[in-house]
Write a protein that holds these residues in place. Sequence first.
Motif, PDB file in Angstrom:
ATOM      1  N   GLU A  61       0.456 102.283  44.077  1.00 44.39           N
ATOM      2  CA  GLU A  61      -0.368 101.405  43.285  1.00 44.39           C
ATOM      3  C   GLU A  61       0.566 100.480  42.291  1.00 44.39           C
ATOM      4  OE1 GLU A  61      -2.746 104.105  41.164  1.00 44.39           O
ATOM      5  OE2 GLU A  61      -4.297 104.409  42.894  1.00 44.39           O
ATOM      6  N   ASP A  62       1.540 101.119  41.863  1.00 45.99           N
ATOM      7  CA  ASP A  62       2.639 100.403  41.086  1.00 45.99           C
ATOM      8  C   ASP A  62       3.280  99.500  41.837  1.00 45.99           C
ATOM      9  OD1 ASP A  62       4.306 100.009  38.596  1.00 45.99           O
ATOM     10  OD2 ASP A  62       5.823 100.699  39.904  1.00 45.99           O
ATOM     11  N   TRP A  63       3.642  99.710  43.224  1.00 46.99           N
ATOM     12  CA  TRP A  63       4.421  98.937  44.143  1.00 46.99           C
ATOM     13  C   TRP A  63       3.442  97.638  44.351  1.00 46.99           C
ATOM     14  CZ3 TRP A  63       4.011  96.176  48.416  1.00 46.99           C
ATOM     15  CH2 TRP A  63       5.088  95.527  49.069  1.00 46.99           C
ATOM     16  N   ALA A  64       2.208  97.846  44.681  1.00 47.45           N
ATOM     17  CA  ALA A  64       1.383  96.759  44.820  1.00 47.45           C
ATOM     18  C   ALA A  64       0.851  95.994  43.803  1.00 47.45           C
ATOM     19  CB  ALA A  64       0.149  97.667  45.280  1.00 47.45           C
ATOM     20  N   ALA A  65       0.890  96.432  42.575  1.00 48.38           N
ATOM     21  CA  ALA A  65       0.715  95.547  41.518  1.00 48.38           C
ATOM     22  C   ALA A  65       1.815  94.642  41.073  1.00 48.38           C
ATOM     23  CB  ALA A  65       0.161  96.493  40.202  1.00 48.38           C
ATOM     24  N   ASN A  66       3.066  95.074  41.693  1.00 47.04           N
ATOM     25  CA  ASN A  66       4.190  94.303  41.275  1.00 47.04           C
ATOM     26  C   ASN A  66       4.816  93.490  42.527  1.00 47.04           C
ATOM     27  OD1 ASN A  66       5.044  95.082  38.442  1.00 47.04           O
ATOM     28  ND2 ASN A  66       4.592  96.935  38.960  1.00 47.04           N
ATOM     29  N   ASP A  67       3.970  93.594  43.567  1.00 45.67           N
ATOM     30  CA  ASP A  67       4.310  92.653  44.409  1.00 45.67           C
ATOM     31  C   ASP A  67       4.218  91.069  44.132  1.00 45.67           C
ATOM     32  OD1 ASP A  67       4.541  90.961  46.965  1.00 45.67           O
ATOM     33  OD2 ASP A  67       3.010  92.280  47.830  1.00 45.67           O
ATOM     34  N   PRO A  68       5.124  90.197  44.249  1.00 40.36           N
ATOM     35  CA  PRO A  68       5.105  88.639  43.708  1.00 40.36           C
ATOM     36  C   PRO A  68       3.673  88.060  44.282  1.00 40.36           C
ATOM     37  CG  PRO A  68       7.387  89.119  44.299  1.00 40.36           C
ATOM     38  CD  PRO A  68       6.392  90.554  44.741  1.00 40.36           C
ATOM     39  N   TYR A  69       3.377  88.628  45.457  1.00 38.23           N
ATOM     40  CA  TYR A  69       1.999  87.940  45.945  1.00 38.23           C
ATOM     41  C   TYR A  69       1.018  88.277  45.079  1.00 38.23           C
ATOM     42  CZ  TYR A  69       3.805  86.421  50.593  1.00 38.23           C
ATOM     43  OH  TYR A  69       4.587  85.789  51.792  1.00 38.23           O
ATOM     44  N   ALA A  70       0.978  89.508  44.658  1.00 38.80           N
ATOM     45  CA  ALA A  70      -0.331  90.098  43.846  1.00 38.80           C
ATOM     46  C   ALA A  70      -0.241  89.320  42.439  1.00 38.80           C
ATOM     47  CB  ALA A  70      -0.032  91.786  43.771  1.00 38.80           C
ATOM     48  N   LYS A  71       1.131  89.174  41.936  1.00 39.31           N
ATOM     49  CA  LYS A  71       1.188  88.576  40.612  1.00 39.31           C
ATOM     50  C   LYS A  71       1.001  87.141  40.747  1.00 39.31           C
ATOM     51  CE  LYS A  71       4.568  91.626  38.600  1.00 39.31           C
ATOM     52  NZ  LYS A  71       5.819  91.632  37.814  1.00 39.31           N
ATOM     53  N   ALA A  72       0.986  86.624  41.896  1.00 41.45           N
ATOM     54  CA  ALA A  72       0.968  85.102  42.012  1.00 41.45           C
ATOM     55  C   ALA A  72      -0.970  84.907  42.328  1.00 41.45           C
ATOM     56  CB  ALA A  72       1.673  84.691  42.953  1.00 41.45           C
ATOM     57  N   GLY A  73      -1.725  86.305  42.211  1.00 42.58           N
ATOM     58  CA  GLY A  73      -3.146  85.873  42.682  1.00 42.58           C
ATOM     59  C   GLY A  73      -3.469  85.767  44.262  1.00 42.58           C
ATOM     60  N   LEU A  74      -2.513  86.042  45.129  1.00 45.04           N
ATOM     61  CA  LEU A  74      -2.768  85.736  46.289  1.00 45.04           C
ATOM     62  C   LEU A  74      -4.162  86.544  47.029  1.00 45.04           C
ATOM     63  CD1 LEU A  74      -2.175  84.307  49.077  1.00 45.04           C
ATOM     64  CD2 LEU A  74      -0.371  86.161  49.535  1.00 45.04           C
ATOM     65  N   PHE A  75      -4.295  87.961  46.752  1.00 44.44           N
ATOM     66  CA  PHE A  75      -5.128  88.669  47.294  1.00 44.44           C
ATOM     67  C   PHE A  75      -6.397  88.643  46.893  1.00 44.44           C
ATOM     68  CE2 PHE A  75      -0.798  91.022  47.953  1.00 44.44           C
ATOM     69  CZ  PHE A  75      -0.595  90.111  49.254  1.00 44.44           C
ATOM     70  N   ALA A  76      -7.412  88.590  47.795  1.00 48.06           N
ATOM     71  CA  ALA A  76      -8.933  88.898  47.561  1.00 48.06           C
ATOM     72  C   ALA A  76      -9.103  90.476  47.418  1.00 48.06           C
ATOM     73  CB  ALA A  76      -9.986  88.210  48.462  1.00 48.06           C
ATOM     74  N   LYS A  77      -8.313  91.304  48.256  1.00 50.39           N
ATOM     75  CA  LYS A  77      -8.618  92.475  48.252  1.00 50.39           C
ATOM     76  C   LYS A  77      -7.290  93.268  48.793  1.00 50.39           C
ATOM     77  CE  LYS A  77     -11.500  95.837  50.900  1.00 50.39           C
ATOM     78  NZ  LYS A  77     -12.361  96.325  52.028  1.00 50.39           N
ATOM     79  N   VAL A  78      -7.241  94.456  47.986  1.00 53.45           N
ATOM     80  CA  VAL A  78      -6.034  95.335  48.484  1.00 53.45           C
ATOM     81  C   VAL A  78      -6.513  96.706  48.456  1.00 53.45           C
ATOM     82  CG1 VAL A  78      -3.824  96.350  47.394  1.00 53.45           C
ATOM     83  CG2 VAL A  78      -4.412  93.805  47.012  1.00 53.45           C
ATOM     84  N   ARG A  79      -6.145  97.345  49.539  1.00 54.28           N
ATOM     85  CA  ARG A  79      -6.564  98.629  50.014  1.00 54.28           C
ATOM     86  C   ARG A  79      -4.994  99.629  49.998  1.00 54.28           C
ATOM     87  NH1 ARG A  79      -9.044  99.164  55.472  1.00 54.28           N
ATOM     88  NH2 ARG A  79      -8.075 101.259  56.029  1.00 54.28           N
ATOM     89  N   ILE A  80      -5.089 100.772  49.474  1.00 51.40           N
ATOM     90  CA  ILE A  80      -4.074 101.780  49.689  1.00 51.40           C
ATOM     91  C   ILE A  80      -4.739 103.133  50.441  1.00 51.40           C
ATOM     92  CG2 ILE A  80      -2.361 102.790  48.520  1.00 51.40           C
ATOM     93  CD1 ILE A  80      -2.488 100.761  46.348  1.00 51.40           C
ATOM     94  N   GLU A  81      -3.849 103.345  51.299  1.00 55.00           N
ATOM     95  CA  GLU A  81      -4.316 104.406  52.196  1.00 55.00           C
ATOM     96  C   GLU A  81      -3.058 105.290  52.484  1.00 55.00           C
ATOM     97  OE1 GLU A  81      -7.378 105.331  53.182  1.00 55.00           O
ATOM     98  OE2 GLU A  81      -8.285 103.129  52.456  1.00 55.00           O
ATOM     99  N   GLN A  82      -3.319 106.662  52.561  1.00 53.84           N
ATOM    100  CA  GLN A  82      -1.992 107.645  52.483  1.00 53.84           C
ATOM    101  C   GLN A  82      -2.049 107.479  54.149  1.00 53.84           C
ATOM    102  OE1 GLN A  82      -2.353 111.392  51.234  1.00 53.84           O
ATOM    103  NE2 GLN A  82      -0.103 111.855  51.456  1.00 53.84           N
ATOM    104  N   PHE A  83      -0.563 107.373  54.677  1.00 54.82           N
ATOM    105  CA  PHE A  83      -0.356 107.136  56.152  1.00 54.82           C
ATOM    106  C   PHE A  83       0.433 108.239  56.751  1.00 54.82           C
ATOM    107  CE2 PHE A  83       2.483 105.117  59.213  1.00 54.82           C
ATOM    108  CZ  PHE A  83       1.485 105.040  60.220  1.00 54.82           C
ATOM    109  N   LYS A  84       0.028 108.718  57.733  1.00 57.93           N
ATOM    110  CA  LYS A  84       0.908 109.769  58.626  1.00 57.93           C
ATOM    111  C   LYS A  84       1.294 109.204  59.825  1.00 57.93           C
ATOM    112  CE  LYS A  84       0.934 114.465  60.353  1.00 57.93           C
ATOM    113  NZ  LYS A  84       0.190 115.546  60.709  1.00 57.93           N
TER     114      LYS A  84
END
Length: 88
Positions: A61-84
């Motif tokens: 969540e911290d990584w996603a929030a600090n992504d320059p794309y996120a900070k620029a307001g690019l995303f309409a939706k962000v989903r985070i899922e644990q991955f195996k």
Amino acid sequence: MYAIICTDKPGALDIRKANREKHLAYLEASPVFAAGPFLDQNGDMSGSLVVLDLDSRAEAEDWAANDPYAKAGLFAKVRIEQFKKVIG
């Protein structure tokens, strides 16, 4: 690992292009397993998939929030899922 699945806002390709270098530098400094853009029917970038080798959802969540794309307001939706990883 965690997958961060992002959908761009409609008509936001210029925001993506303007922030791409910062985003790529951010990825270079991150524990990336795999990453790349989603493409729309015209072949234009329209979202992102980033799989990170992290220990917790909070780190993702911290990584996603600090992504320059996120900070620029690019995303309409962000989903985070644990991955195996099973294959590959």
